[in-house]
Design a protein around this motif. Structure first.
Motif, PDB file in Angstrom:
ATOM      1  N   ALA A  79      -9.757   0.149   1.171  1.00 10.18           N
ATOM      2  CA  ALA A  79      -9.595   0.300   2.617  1.00 10.18           C
ATOM      3  C   ALA A  79      -8.919   1.627   2.909  1.00 10.18           C
ATOM      4  O   ALA A  79      -8.295   2.229   2.031  1.00 10.18           O
ATOM      5  CB  ALA A  79      -8.758  -0.848   3.177  1.00 10.18           C
ATOM      6  N   GLY A  80      -9.001   2.058   4.159  1.00 11.06           N
ATOM      7  CA  GLY A  80      -8.275   3.224   4.625  1.00 11.06           C
ATOM      8  C   GLY A  80      -8.827   4.531   4.106  1.00 11.06           C
ATOM      9  O   GLY A  80      -9.230   4.641   2.963  1.00 11.06           O
ATOM     10  N   ARG A  95      -6.262   2.864  -0.485  1.00 10.67           N
ATOM     11  CA  ARG A  95      -5.478   1.642  -0.677  1.00 10.67           C
ATOM     12  C   ARG A  95      -6.415   0.456  -0.886  1.00 10.67           C
ATOM     13  O   ARG A  95      -7.616   0.555  -0.692  1.00 10.67           O
ATOM     14  CB  ARG A  95      -4.538   1.388   0.495  1.00 10.67           C
ATOM     15  N   TRP A  96      -5.795  -0.679  -1.282  1.00 10.22           N
ATOM     16  CA  TRP A  96      -6.527  -1.930  -1.498  1.00 10.22           C
ATOM     17  C   TRP A  96      -6.140  -2.925  -0.418  1.00 10.22           C
ATOM     18  O   TRP A  96      -4.987  -2.970   0.000  1.00 10.22           O
ATOM     19  CB  TRP A  96      -6.169  -2.553  -2.847  1.00 10.22           C
ATOM     20  N   SER A  97      -7.094  -3.744  -0.010  1.00 11.82           N
ATOM     21  CA  SER A  97      -6.832  -4.877   0.867  1.00 11.82           C
ATOM     22  C   SER A  97      -7.293  -6.113   0.109  1.00 11.82           C
ATOM     23  O   SER A  97      -8.440  -6.181  -0.349  1.00 11.82           O
ATOM     24  CB  SER A  97      -7.614  -4.735   2.177  1.00 11.82           C
ATOM     25  N   VAL A  98      -6.387  -7.084  -0.052  1.00 11.86           N
ATOM     26  CA  VAL A  98      -6.652  -8.257  -0.889  1.00 11.86           C
ATOM     27  C   VAL A  98      -6.460  -9.526  -0.062  1.00 11.86           C
ATOM     28  O   VAL A  98      -5.445  -9.683   0.612  1.00 11.86           O
ATOM     29  CB  VAL A  98      -5.690  -8.287  -2.103  1.00 11.86           C
ATOM     30  N   GLN A 159      -3.002   8.124  -4.011  1.00 14.93           N
ATOM     31  CA  GLN A 159      -3.903   9.271  -3.958  1.00 14.93           C
ATOM     32  C   GLN A 159      -5.277   8.738  -4.302  1.00 14.93           C
ATOM     33  O   GLN A 159      -5.422   7.838  -5.117  1.00 14.93           O
ATOM     34  CB  GLN A 159      -3.470  10.330  -4.957  1.00 14.93           C
ATOM     35  N   GLU A 160      -6.281   9.322  -3.690  1.00 14.84           N
ATOM     36  CA  GLU A 160      -7.633   8.781  -3.838  1.00 14.84           C
ATOM     37  C   GLU A 160      -8.045   8.655  -5.306  1.00 14.84           C
ATOM     38  O   GLU A 160      -8.710   7.702  -5.689  1.00 14.84           O
ATOM     39  CB  GLU A 160      -8.616   9.662  -3.074  1.00 14.84           C
ATOM     40  N   VAL A 161      -7.615   9.563  -6.136  1.00 12.32           N
ATOM     41  CA  VAL A 161      -8.018   9.521  -7.548  1.00 12.32           C
ATOM     42  C   VAL A 161      -7.313   8.413  -8.319  1.00 12.32           C
ATOM     43  O   VAL A 161      -7.760   8.034  -9.398  1.00 12.32           O
ATOM     44  CB  VAL A 161      -7.767  10.877  -8.250  1.00 12.32           C
ATOM     45  N   THR A 162      -6.216   7.865  -7.794  1.00 14.82           N
ATOM     46  CA  THR A 162      -5.491   6.818  -8.519  1.00 14.82           C
ATOM     47  C   THR A 162      -5.729   5.418  -7.962  1.00 14.82           C
ATOM     48  O   THR A 162      -5.236   4.447  -8.522  1.00 14.82           O
ATOM     49  CB  THR A 162      -3.976   7.098  -8.515  1.00 14.82           C
ATOM     50  N   VAL A 163      -6.484   5.286  -6.871  1.00 13.15           N
ATOM     51  CA  VAL A 163      -6.726   3.959  -6.291  1.00 13.15           C
ATOM     52  C   VAL A 163      -7.360   3.048  -7.330  1.00 13.15           C
ATOM     53  O   VAL A 163      -6.927   1.916  -7.541  1.00 13.15           O
ATOM     54  CB  VAL A 163      -7.617   4.043  -5.033  1.00 13.15           C
TER      55      VAL A 163
END
Length: 193
Positions: A79-80, A95-98, A159-163
């Motif tokens: 998400a985001g 980010r994650w949405s769970v 950071q986008e690379v670590t999501v």
């Protein structure tokens, strides 16, 4: 003609009775040995039956122990927007949405979602909750998630690379007090404390 020596007759009679008694005793001992062997076989069969019944009871107990945990599910999605631009194009999610759903008939407790190495950075709220002053958001862990209820957890921004390196994993305590973990692949394991 020969004559019988009646003086030896009591000895002969005693010898015949002694032989009969010995034969009777031998037959009795043989019969008792046969009965003991049959009793050992019966006890062995009963022991096997009890072992099988114990195994069935353990399997049934184990199945009941896993029953509630198997009904708790986790779905997640990215998400985001990361806000990073690459040649004027958006580069993905940050980010994650769970969503955690308790499909069992009993509440679960201490519901947490881990993102990478962190549990407490997440915020959680019950999807069905009314708009509370805090927007329904609570710091993880969520104390209780009732039967048939869903809670939403959101990760901190990465950071986008670590999501992708910080995929979610669910941990909760069932009604019997066992702690369970469900990973990103849906694999359920009991957490040894």
């Amino acid at each position: 003609m020969s004559s019988i020596d009646w003086g030896d007759a009591p000895t002969w009679i005693a010898a015949v009775f002694a032989g009969g008694a010995a034969l009777f005793a031998g037959l009795t001992i043989r019969s008792q040995r046969q009965q003991i062997a049959e009793q050992r076989d019966f006890i062995g069969e009963q022991s096997q039956n009890l072992t099988l019944e114990r195994a069935e009871l353990r399997a049934s107990q184990e199945q009941r122990r896993w029953a509630q945990a198997k009904q708790v599910s986790m779905t997640f999605r990215t998400a985001g927007q990361s806000g990073v631009s690459d040649y004027n194009a958006s580069v993905g999610y940050d980010r994650w949405s769970v969503d955690v759903f308790n499909g069992s008939d009993e509440p679960i407790r201490d519901v947490m979602v881990r993102f990478g190495d962190t549990y407490n950075a997440a915020s959680a709220h019950e999807v069905e909750a009314n708009h509370l002053p805090d927007q329904g958001r609570r710091t993880a862990p969520l104390a209780v998630l009732g039967p048939g209820r869903t809670a939403n957890f959101e990760s901190p921004q990465f950071q986008e690379v670590t999501v992708d390196n910080n995929r979610p994993a669910l941990q909760f305590t069932d009604a019997a007090g066992a702690v369970w973990r469900r990973d990103e692949h849906g694999v359920l394991t009991e957490v040894e404390e």
